[in-house]
Write a protein that holds these residues in place. Structure first.
Motif, mmCIF file in Angstrom:
data_model
loop_
_atom_site.group_PDB
_atom_site.id
_atom_site.type_symbol
_atom_site.label_atom_id
_atom_site.label_comp_id
_atom_site.label_asym_id
_atom_site.label_seq_id
_atom_site.Cartn_x
_atom_site.Cartn_y
_atom_site.Cartn_z
ATOM 1 N N LEU A 129 0.557 -1.506 0.302
ATOM 2 C CA LEU A 129 -0.386 0.218 -0.330
ATOM 3 C C LEU A 129 0.665 0.954 0.062
ATOM 4 O O LEU A 129 0.655 2.088 -0.937
ATOM 5 N N ASN A 130 2.066 1.080 0.966
ATOM 6 C CA ASN A 130 2.535 2.364 0.753
ATOM 7 C C ASN A 130 3.911 2.780 -1.043
ATOM 8 O O ASN A 130 3.832 3.712 -0.998
ATOM 9 N N ASP A 131 3.578 1.966 -1.047
ATOM 10 C CA ASP A 131 4.202 2.026 -2.493
ATOM 11 C C ASP A 131 3.927 2.303 -3.782
ATOM 12 O O ASP A 131 4.276 3.042 -4.793
ATOM 13 N N LYS A 132 2.169 2.311 -3.461
ATOM 14 C CA LYS A 132 1.535 2.809 -4.693
ATOM 15 C C LYS A 132 1.217 4.492 -4.538
ATOM 16 O O LYS A 132 1.100 4.718 -3.259
ATOM 17 N N VAL A 133 0.728 4.910 -5.473
ATOM 18 C CA VAL A 133 -0.155 6.632 -5.110
ATOM 19 C C VAL A 133 -0.839 7.115 -4.479
ATOM 20 O O VAL A 133 -1.870 6.662 -5.284
ATOM 21 N N HIS A 134 -0.204 7.835 -3.908
ATOM 22 C CA HIS A 134 -1.602 8.381 -3.517
ATOM 23 C C HIS A 134 -2.571 9.683 -3.849
ATOM 24 O O HIS A 134 -3.970 10.022 -3.460
ATOM 25 N N VAL A 135 -2.109 10.858 -4.075
ATOM 26 C CA VAL A 135 -2.171 11.767 -5.016
ATOM 27 C C VAL A 135 -0.616 12.421 -6.158
ATOM 28 O O VAL A 135 0.245 11.964 -6.291
ATOM 29 N N LEU A 136 -1.993 12.338 -7.251
ATOM 30 C CA LEU A 136 -0.755 12.884 -8.628
ATOM 31 C C LEU A 136 -0.810 14.303 -8.989
ATOM 32 O O LEU A 136 -2.113 14.899 -8.701
ATOM 33 N N VAL A 137 0.384 15.109 -9.067
ATOM 34 C CA VAL A 137 0.167 16.551 -8.835
ATOM 35 C C VAL A 137 0.894 16.494 -9.972
ATOM 36 O O VAL A 137 2.316 16.399 -10.436
ATOM 37 N N LEU A 138 0.412 17.493 -10.980
ATOM 38 C CA LEU A 138 0.606 18.142 -12.626
ATOM 39 C C LEU A 138 1.365 19.514 -12.642
ATOM 40 O O LEU A 138 0.998 20.219 -11.710
ATOM 41 N N VAL A 139 2.549 19.637 -12.639
ATOM 42 C CA VAL A 139 3.090 20.607 -12.060
ATOM 43 C C VAL A 139 3.763 21.159 -14.006
ATOM 44 O O VAL A 139 3.892 20.536 -14.436
ATOM 45 N N ILE A 140 3.477 22.682 -13.913
ATOM 46 C CA ILE A 140 3.189 22.420 -15.382
ATOM 47 C C ILE A 140 3.505 24.443 -14.991
ATOM 48 O O ILE A 140 2.657 25.912 -14.818
ATOM 49 N N CYS A 141 3.964 24.681 -15.754
ATOM 50 C CA CYS A 141 5.179 26.831 -16.337
ATOM 51 C C CYS A 141 3.413 27.272 -16.877
ATOM 52 O O CYS A 141 3.071 26.810 -17.720
ATOM 53 N N ALA A 142 2.984 28.672 -16.164
ATOM 54 C CA ALA A 142 2.151 29.163 -16.374
ATOM 55 C C ALA A 142 2.555 30.293 -17.697
ATOM 56 O O ALA A 142 1.995 30.065 -18.468
ATOM 57 N N ASP A 143 3.434 30.100 -17.918
ATOM 58 C CA ASP A 143 4.025 31.034 -19.873
ATOM 59 C C ASP A 143 3.998 30.038 -20.367
ATOM 60 O O ASP A 143 4.232 30.817 -21.276
ATOM 61 N N THR A 144 4.032 29.143 -20.034
ATOM 62 C CA THR A 144 4.483 27.978 -21.692
ATOM 63 C C THR A 144 2.889 27.357 -21.840
ATOM 64 O O THR A 144 2.746 26.361 -22.660
ATOM 65 N N LEU A 145 1.845 27.151 -21.203
ATOM 66 C CA LEU A 145 0.713 27.347 -21.486
ATOM 67 C C LEU A 145 0.562 27.235 -22.938
ATOM 68 O O LEU A 145 -0.156 26.093 -23.431
ATOM 69 N N PRO A 146 1.085 28.140 -23.124
ATOM 70 C CA PRO A 146 0.017 28.568 -24.455
ATOM 71 C C PRO A 146 0.743 27.599 -25.683
ATOM 72 O O PRO A 146 0.079 27.823 -27.182
ATOM 73 N N LEU A 147 1.830 27.278 -25.423
ATOM 74 C CA LEU A 147 2.294 26.648 -26.598
ATOM 75 C C LEU A 147 2.039 24.670 -27.106
ATOM 76 O O LEU A 147 3.104 23.942 -27.061
ATOM 77 N N LEU A 148 1.025 24.438 -25.639
ATOM 78 C CA LEU A 148 1.046 23.211 -25.396
ATOM 79 C C LEU A 148 1.018 22.464 -26.369
ATOM 80 O O LEU A 148 -0.243 22.829 -27.851
ATOM 81 N N THR A 149 1.877 21.004 -27.049
ATOM 82 C CA THR A 149 0.989 20.416 -28.255
ATOM 83 C C THR A 149 0.030 19.392 -27.541
ATOM 84 O O THR A 149 -0.043 19.111 -26.757
ATOM 85 N N ASP A 150 -0.885 19.603 -29.422
ATOM 86 C CA ASP A 150 -1.527 17.872 -29.418
ATOM 87 C C ASP A 150 -1.371 16.746 -28.794
ATOM 88 O O ASP A 150 -1.405 16.167 -27.565
ATOM 89 N N LYS A 151 -0.241 16.710 -28.265
ATOM 90 C CA LYS A 151 0.552 14.877 -28.620
ATOM 91 C C LYS A 151 1.258 15.533 -27.025
ATOM 92 O O LYS A 151 0.766 14.457 -26.383
ATOM 93 N N PHE A 152 1.128 16.577 -26.435
ATOM 94 C CA PHE A 152 1.819 16.249 -25.044
ATOM 95 C C PHE A 152 -0.182 17.175 -24.225
ATOM 96 O O PHE A 152 0.401 15.818 -23.303
#
Length: 292
Positions: free
Chosen positions: A158-181
């Motif tokens: 149980l302690n090996d499994k992830v309990h919360v997933l956090v996406l970390v992303i830059c505010a100034d690169t959001l407009p540049l996100l590709t469809d693939k990403f």
């Protein structure tokens, strides 16, 4: 880019669109984190950070440690030059408390960043969510870990499994996100959702994206630009607005700062709360199955 975007922004709002009491909330959130104990004895809340290369995953871990230590603290190595992921291994970071050899009951897992060429494979992120990847595994950007690999854990606890997933992303690169990403983010989010794992997003480098925020961090919830970036992220990957937090990591400072701490602690408290709710829900489901 941030300066150009900010020119088109309306005047600063008289009232922030999200309320935060910078001093009181910081103290309340800090006390919550310091007092947090999982209801399940021996439980360790595992937080997995993922996102694009250079988004600030390692810097967030260091920033959290700095807040809780009350001084600048660097444990997770970060890089300000390379365009490839600086993090190569699957690494668990414990945070030491005031007393020697005592640690907070939550850990961060840092993972190789997603990238167009030499990033972590989505399938490896999925396996990490389930606890199949051991600490120290060196990611291979062209081949996922195999079941016979020395760093593959066949029967995760149980302690090996992830309990919360956090996406970390830059505010100034959001407009540049590709469809693939975006497609990769959605695939990872679906895998976490199928496992019932809650998800939170951190919008980093807000000071670089908006000059007015750099001038005064208290402006973060008074300018539409930051809100629009959060709304864009929510629309792209489906994470609700109340699970998205703008933060500023420590990267050039030599002393901790009250306003920076307040945003970091606000996000950390929500991350811990989401993970703890998941642990408790999983325990309830297991108990129900046992007595069904």
């Amino acid at each position: 880019m941030g300066a150009e975007n900010s020119k088109s922004q309306p005047p600063i709002l008289s009232q922030p669109w999200r309320e935060i009491n910078w001093h009181r909330d910081k103290q309340t959130d800090l006390q919550f984190v310091k007092n947090y104990k999982p209801q399940v004895k021996g439980q360790q809340l595992r937080i997995l950070l993922h996102g694009p290369v250079g988004a600030g995953k390692s810097s967030f871990i260091n920033s959290v440690q700095s807040v809780l230590q009350g001084r600048m603290y660097i444990q997770a190595l970060a890089d300000n030059i390379s365009h490839d992921s600086f993090t190569k291994k699957y690494t668990t970071y414990k945070i030491q408390k005031e007393s020697p050899n005592t640690f907070y009951p939550f850990v961060f897992n840092n993972i190789m960043g997603l990238g167009p060429n030499k990033g972590v494979l989505v399938d490896d992120v999925k396996l990490a969510l389930k606890g199949h990847i051991k600490d120290g595994y060196l990611f291979n950007p062209v081949s996922q870990i195999s079941e016979d690999h020395a760093f593959y854990k066949t029967f995760p606890e149980l302690n090996d499994k992830v309990h919360v997933l956090v996406l970390v992303i830059c505010a100034d690169t959001l407009p540049l996100l590709t469809d693939k990403f975006v497609k990769e983010l959605l695939e990872i989010r679906k895998a976490a959702s199928d496992l019932g794992i809650p998800q939170v997003a951190l919008l980093t480098k807000i000071d670089q994206a908006c000059p007015e925020v750099k001038e005064d961090l208290k402006n973060v919830y008074k300018y539409e630009y930051i809100k629009k970036q959060m709304e864009k992220l929510s629309a792209e990957v489906g994470i609700p607005m109340n699970c998205i937090f703008p933060v500023k990591n420590y990267h050039e400072e030599i002393h901790v700062d009250n306003d920076t701490d307040a945003l970091l602690l606000s996000s950390l408290r929500s991350i811990i709360t989401c993970g703890d709710d998941y642990i408790n829900f999983t325990k309830q489901q297991t108990s129900s199955d046992r007595y069904a």
